[in-house]
Design an enzyme around this catalytic site. Structure first.
Site, PDB file in Angstrom:
ATOM      1  N   LYS A  22       0.856  -1.207   0.000  1.00  0.00           N
ATOM      2  CA  LYS A  22       0.000   0.000   0.000  1.00  0.00           C
ATOM      3  C   LYS A  22       0.888   1.252   0.000  1.00  0.00           C
ATOM      4  O   LYS A  22       0.668   2.168  -0.789  1.00  0.00           O
ATOM      5  CB  LYS A  22      -0.881   0.005   1.244  1.00  0.00           C
ATOM      6  CG  LYS A  22      -1.558   1.340   1.525  1.00  0.00           C
ATOM      7  CD  LYS A  22      -2.430   1.331   2.752  1.00  0.00           C
ATOM      8  CE  LYS A  22      -1.701   1.638   4.012  1.00  0.00           C
ATOM      9  NZ  LYS A  22      -1.391   3.067   4.253  1.00  0.00           N
ATOM     10  N   ASN A  23       1.887   1.257   0.888  1.00  0.00           N
ATOM     11  CA  ASN A  23       2.668   2.485   1.053  1.00  0.00           C
ATOM     12  C   ASN A  23       3.678   2.711  -0.047  1.00  0.00           C
ATOM     13  O   ASN A  23       4.355   3.747  -0.065  1.00  0.00           O
ATOM     14  CB  ASN A  23       3.328   2.490   2.439  1.00  0.00           C
ATOM     15  CG  ASN A  23       2.275   2.641   3.534  1.00  0.00           C
ATOM     16  OD1 ASN A  23       1.117   2.938   3.235  1.00  0.00           O
ATOM     17  ND2 ASN A  23       2.649   2.396   4.765  1.00  0.00           N
ATOM     18  N   ARG A  92      -4.436  10.647   4.052  1.00  0.00           N
ATOM     19  CA  ARG A  92      -3.276  11.525   4.169  1.00  0.00           C
ATOM     20  C   ARG A  92      -2.298  11.359   3.018  1.00  0.00           C
ATOM     21  O   ARG A  92      -1.710  12.325   2.539  1.00  0.00           O
ATOM     22  CB  ARG A  92      -2.563  11.219   5.488  1.00  0.00           C
ATOM     23  CG  ARG A  92      -1.271  11.966   5.650  1.00  0.00           C
ATOM     24  CD  ARG A  92      -0.574  11.619   6.927  1.00  0.00           C
ATOM     25  NE  ARG A  92       0.734  12.198   6.951  1.00  0.00           N
ATOM     26  CZ  ARG A  92       0.997  13.461   7.248  1.00  0.00           C
ATOM     27  NH1 ARG A  92      -0.001  14.264   7.541  1.00  0.00           N
ATOM     28  NH2 ARG A  92       2.230  13.924   7.261  1.00  0.00           N
ATOM     29  N   CYS A 116      -5.269  12.597  12.081  1.00  0.00           N
ATOM     30  CA  CYS A 116      -6.080  11.383  12.122  1.00  0.00           C
ATOM     31  C   CYS A 116      -5.900  10.798  13.515  1.00  0.00           C
ATOM     32  O   CYS A 116      -5.203  11.347  14.358  1.00  0.00           O
ATOM     33  CB  CYS A 116      -5.639  10.398  11.041  1.00  0.00           C
ATOM     34  SG  CYS A 116      -4.036   9.704  11.377  1.00  0.00           S
ATOM     35  N   ARG A 121      -0.143  14.675  12.661  1.00  0.00           N
ATOM     36  CA  ARG A 121       0.319  14.494  11.277  1.00  0.00           C
ATOM     37  C   ARG A 121       0.635  15.825  10.581  1.00  0.00           C
ATOM     38  O   ARG A 121       0.006  16.221   9.619  1.00  0.00           O
ATOM     39  CB  ARG A 121      -0.684  13.677  10.459  1.00  0.00           C
ATOM     40  CG  ARG A 121      -1.344  12.493  11.113  1.00  0.00           C
ATOM     41  CD  ARG A 121      -0.586  11.162  11.158  1.00  0.00           C
ATOM     42  NE  ARG A 121       0.063  10.668  10.004  1.00  0.00           N
ATOM     43  CZ  ARG A 121      -0.363   9.623   9.282  1.00  0.00           C
ATOM     44  NH1 ARG A 121      -1.513   9.092   9.535  1.00  0.00           N
ATOM     45  NH2 ARG A 121       0.343   9.172   8.276  1.00  0.00           N
ATOM     46  N   PRO A 122       1.591  16.588  11.098  1.00  0.00           N
ATOM     47  CA  PRO A 122       1.942  17.871  10.460  1.00  0.00           C
ATOM     48  C   PRO A 122       2.591  17.675   9.095  1.00  0.00           C
ATOM     49  O   PRO A 122       2.955  16.549   8.730  1.00  0.00           O
ATOM     50  CB  PRO A 122       2.936  18.468  11.449  1.00  0.00           C
ATOM     51  CG  PRO A 122       3.525  17.305  12.150  1.00  0.00           C
ATOM     52  CD  PRO A 122       2.446  16.260  12.224  1.00  0.00           C
ATOM     53  N   ASP A 124       5.048  20.163   8.052  1.00  0.00           N
ATOM     54  CA  ASP A 124       6.096  21.194   8.026  1.00  0.00           C
ATOM     55  C   ASP A 124       7.333  20.762   7.244  1.00  0.00           C
ATOM     56  O   ASP A 124       7.955  21.578   6.543  1.00  0.00           O
ATOM     57  CB  ASP A 124       6.478  21.593   9.454  1.00  0.00           C
ATOM     58  CG  ASP A 124       6.930  20.390  10.273  1.00  0.00           C
ATOM     59  OD1 ASP A 124       6.150  19.427  10.395  1.00  0.00           O
ATOM     60  OD2 ASP A 124       8.085  20.384  10.742  1.00  0.00           O
ATOM     61  N   LEU A 125       7.683  19.497   7.293  1.00  0.00           N
ATOM     62  CA  LEU A 125       8.889  19.040   6.578  1.00  0.00           C
ATOM     63  C   LEU A 125       8.656  19.028   5.061  1.00  0.00           C
ATOM     64  O   LEU A 125       9.555  19.347   4.283  1.00  0.00           O
ATOM     65  CB  LEU A 125       9.317  17.652   7.066  1.00  0.00           C
ATOM     66  CG  LEU A 125       9.728  17.595   8.549  1.00  0.00           C
ATOM     67  CD1 LEU A 125       9.965  16.155   8.977  1.00  0.00           C
ATOM     68  CD2 LEU A 125      10.949  18.457   8.827  1.00  0.00           C
ATOM     69  N   ASP A 307       4.185   0.817  12.123  1.00  0.00           N
ATOM     70  CA  ASP A 307       3.008   0.146  11.551  1.00  0.00           C
ATOM     71  C   ASP A 307       2.888  -1.308  11.994  1.00  0.00           C
ATOM     72  O   ASP A 307       1.896  -1.966  11.664  1.00  0.00           O
ATOM     73  CB  ASP A 307       3.052   0.206  10.020  1.00  0.00           C
ATOM     74  CG  ASP A 307       2.911   1.637   9.527  1.00  0.00           C
ATOM     75  OD1 ASP A 307       3.196   1.885   8.347  1.00  0.00           O
ATOM     76  OD2 ASP A 307       2.553   2.508  10.343  1.00  0.00           O
ATOM     77  N   ILE A 329       7.329   7.229  17.055  1.00  0.00           N
ATOM     78  CA  ILE A 329       6.945   7.920  15.822  1.00  0.00           C
ATOM     79  C   ILE A 329       5.628   8.660  16.025  1.00  0.00           C
ATOM     80  O   ILE A 329       5.509   9.841  15.702  1.00  0.00           O
ATOM     81  CB  ILE A 329       6.838   6.927  14.645  1.00  0.00           C
ATOM     82  CG1 ILE A 329       8.112   6.095  14.507  1.00  0.00           C
ATOM     83  CG2 ILE A 329       6.481   7.666  13.352  1.00  0.00           C
ATOM     84  CD1 ILE A 329       9.357   6.861  14.125  1.00  0.00           C
ATOM     85  N   ARG A 399      -8.761  -0.517   4.259  1.00  0.00           N
ATOM     86  CA  ARG A 399      -7.922   0.541   3.677  1.00  0.00           C
ATOM     87  C   ARG A 399      -6.555  -0.032   3.300  1.00  0.00           C
ATOM     88  O   ARG A 399      -5.937   0.429   2.350  1.00  0.00           O
ATOM     89  CB  ARG A 399      -7.715   1.678   4.677  1.00  0.00           C
ATOM     90  CG  ARG A 399      -8.942   2.492   4.957  1.00  0.00           C
ATOM     91  CD  ARG A 399      -8.593   3.724   5.734  1.00  0.00           C
ATOM     92  NE  ARG A 399      -7.533   4.488   5.072  1.00  0.00           N
ATOM     93  CZ  ARG A 399      -7.106   5.671   5.496  1.00  0.00           C
ATOM     94  NH1 ARG A 399      -7.614   6.197   6.591  1.00  0.00           N
ATOM     95  NH2 ARG A 399      -6.157   6.314   4.855  1.00  0.00           N
TER      96      ARG A 399
END
Ligand code: EPZ
Length: 420
Positions: A22-23, A92, A116, A121-122, A124-125, A307, A329, A399
């Site tokens: 998925k990722n 996301r 979520c 879950r920012p 900024d990076l 995960d 994390i 999902r």
């Protein structure tokens, strides 16, 4: 809505097949925005998140056909440069259309993904890296509005307070493909899915080196062409199936699993007493003797993956002794603790730590899924629990896991669906 019902107590035996990652497939689908030529992607798992990403591509002017694991993306009409809130807010990963759109068209308007259940879950990076390439970025009514007269390659450090960022690395790497000159991303994420995306981009004509290491170098090019690619196997699904073999005291041969992507997971499961036989494309897992408690801390790859945190917690609930699980994390990624405790587990949360005291056995109960990996952990607990476990809101599971109940049933699990 459906729910999953499991009658626990069966030792899983036989063979299970891991689907595509998925990722990996999500950012690779986003990367098809970087060319108007056709792209063919094979080994695509049938997941809710994949269907969402195909909808997003179609909203951005692409045609996306998906038949029997193969996605074909072609240009349907004029490119659209706005990724809408109603789609982006549901997933996301859709935020990684920003880099491709900005890179190719020098402008993009993408809804902020929002948080979520596992954390704030920012982004900024992501924005730091794109600004380093010369983009002007404003936040307007919940959207990131990015513009650049041109993008210029640069050196940047993308490490954050929680370490490197997978999707920020993806976004910036994709934008940098079209930046003039050389870009160096230091403290890039090293996950295998990043390397798979880079391989896809290289097939499209990008010039990338160092992918899979903390320093990625990109030499800008003017244009990319279409390509064909096969998605790598899903290492988190493979790890989840390994935990299923152990929690049921079974013996599973997990096909299409790449052990080099699972070093930290294999290390910890072996420490806990698993017998793991690795071959080129499969991993056989069974219990050598009684499970032993372990301490696990989640870290960016190649560390133990966040995960897999919920899944290993399920395993530790019935492992006698004390196990400490530390989540570095997403410190709030513990929604599954309360549900496991309802099944008779003894887990105490102390900030980013969960202290698990092993119990003799879990008992089946009605539980509720809260996020993708929490759902998987409840399935594992249900497989081991005495009696019937009913898991509601399993759209979370769908999902990220393709036909998980069919795969488990094929190994002997008593698992079925019921209407809510
Ligand atoms: C990816 O999410 C995965 N999703 C997640 O998998 C995974 O949990 C996560 O990486 C970490 O491995 C996909 O690949 C689609 P991050 P991503 O940016 O990229 C902080 C699953 O279950 N951060 O690597 O969004 C962030 O808050 C999903 O399959 C910033 O501070 O995660 C987190 O603490 C869940 N600023 C840490 O970094 C930023 O700009 C790692 O996040 C970005 C992130």
């Amino acid at each position: 809505m459906d729910r999953l019902v499991i009658e626990g107590g069966v030792r899983l035996k036989g063979e299970v097949l891991v689907s595509g990652s998925k990722n990996s497939v999500l950012p690779i689908l986003a990367a098809t925005l970087m060319t108007d030529e056709p792209c063919v992607i094979r080994g695509v798992p049938n997941l809710r998140d994949v269907i969402t990403m195909l909808k997003i591509l179609r909203s951005l002017g692409k045609m996306a056909d998906y038949v029997k694991g193969v996605v074909k993306v072609t240009q349907a009409g004029d490119p659209v440069l706005t990724a809408d809130y109603k789609l982006v807010s549901t997933m996301r990963a859709s935020f990684c259309v920003l880099g491709p759109l900005l890179g190719r068209f020098k402008k993009a308007r993408v809804s902020l993904p929002g948080g979520c259940i596992i954390g704030v879950r920012p982004v900024d990076l992501h924005l730091k890296g794109l600004r380093a390439l010369g983009a002007h970025i404003d936040i307007e009514s919940g959207y990131v509005v990015a513009k650049a007269s041109r993008l210029k390659g640069s050196y940047m450090y993308l490490g954050g307070v929680y370490g490197s960022s997978v999707l920020a690395t993806d976004n910036v790497m994709m934008a940098a493909v079209f930046a003039k000159g050389k870009t160096v991303i230091e403290s890039a994420a090293c996950e295998p899915e990043i390397a798979d995306l880079a391989e896809f981009l290289i097939k499209m004509g990008a010039k990338i080196k160092g992918h899979g290491t903390p320093i990625i170098e990109i030499e800008g090019v003017k244009k990319l062409h279409g390509c064909e690619h096969k998605i790598i196997p899903d290492r988190i699904e493979a790890g989840t199936l390994m935990a299923a073999a152990l929690i049921t005291k079974g013996d599973l041969n997990i096909k299409n699993a790449l052990y080099p992507h699972l070093g930290a997971v294999i290390d910890k499961l072996e420490e806990s007493g698993a017998s793991i036989i690795k071959s080129s494309d499969s991993i056989r897992v069974r219990l050598r003797n009684k499970l032993k408690p372990i301490n696990v801390t989640t870290l960016p790859y190649p560390g133990f993956p966040t995960d897999m945190q919920a899944q290993v917690m399920s395993l530790m609930t019935i492992t006698s002794g004390i196990s400490v699980i530390t989540e570095k994390i997403y410190p709030d990624r513990f929604m599954h603790v309360a549900e496991l405790n309802r099944m008779g587990a003894l887990i105490q949360r102390e900030g980013p730590h969960a202290i698990v005291e092993g119990v003799k056995g879990l008992s089946g109960a009605q539980v509720m899924a809260s996020d993708l990996r929490a759902s998987a952990c409840l399935v594992l607990a249900g497989l081991a629990a005495k009696g019937i476990t009913s898991i509601s809101r399993i759209y979370h599971l769908e999902r990220g896991y393709e036909n998980l109940e069919d795969k488990l049933r094929g190994a002997g699990a008593r698992i079925w669906r019921e209407k809510e």
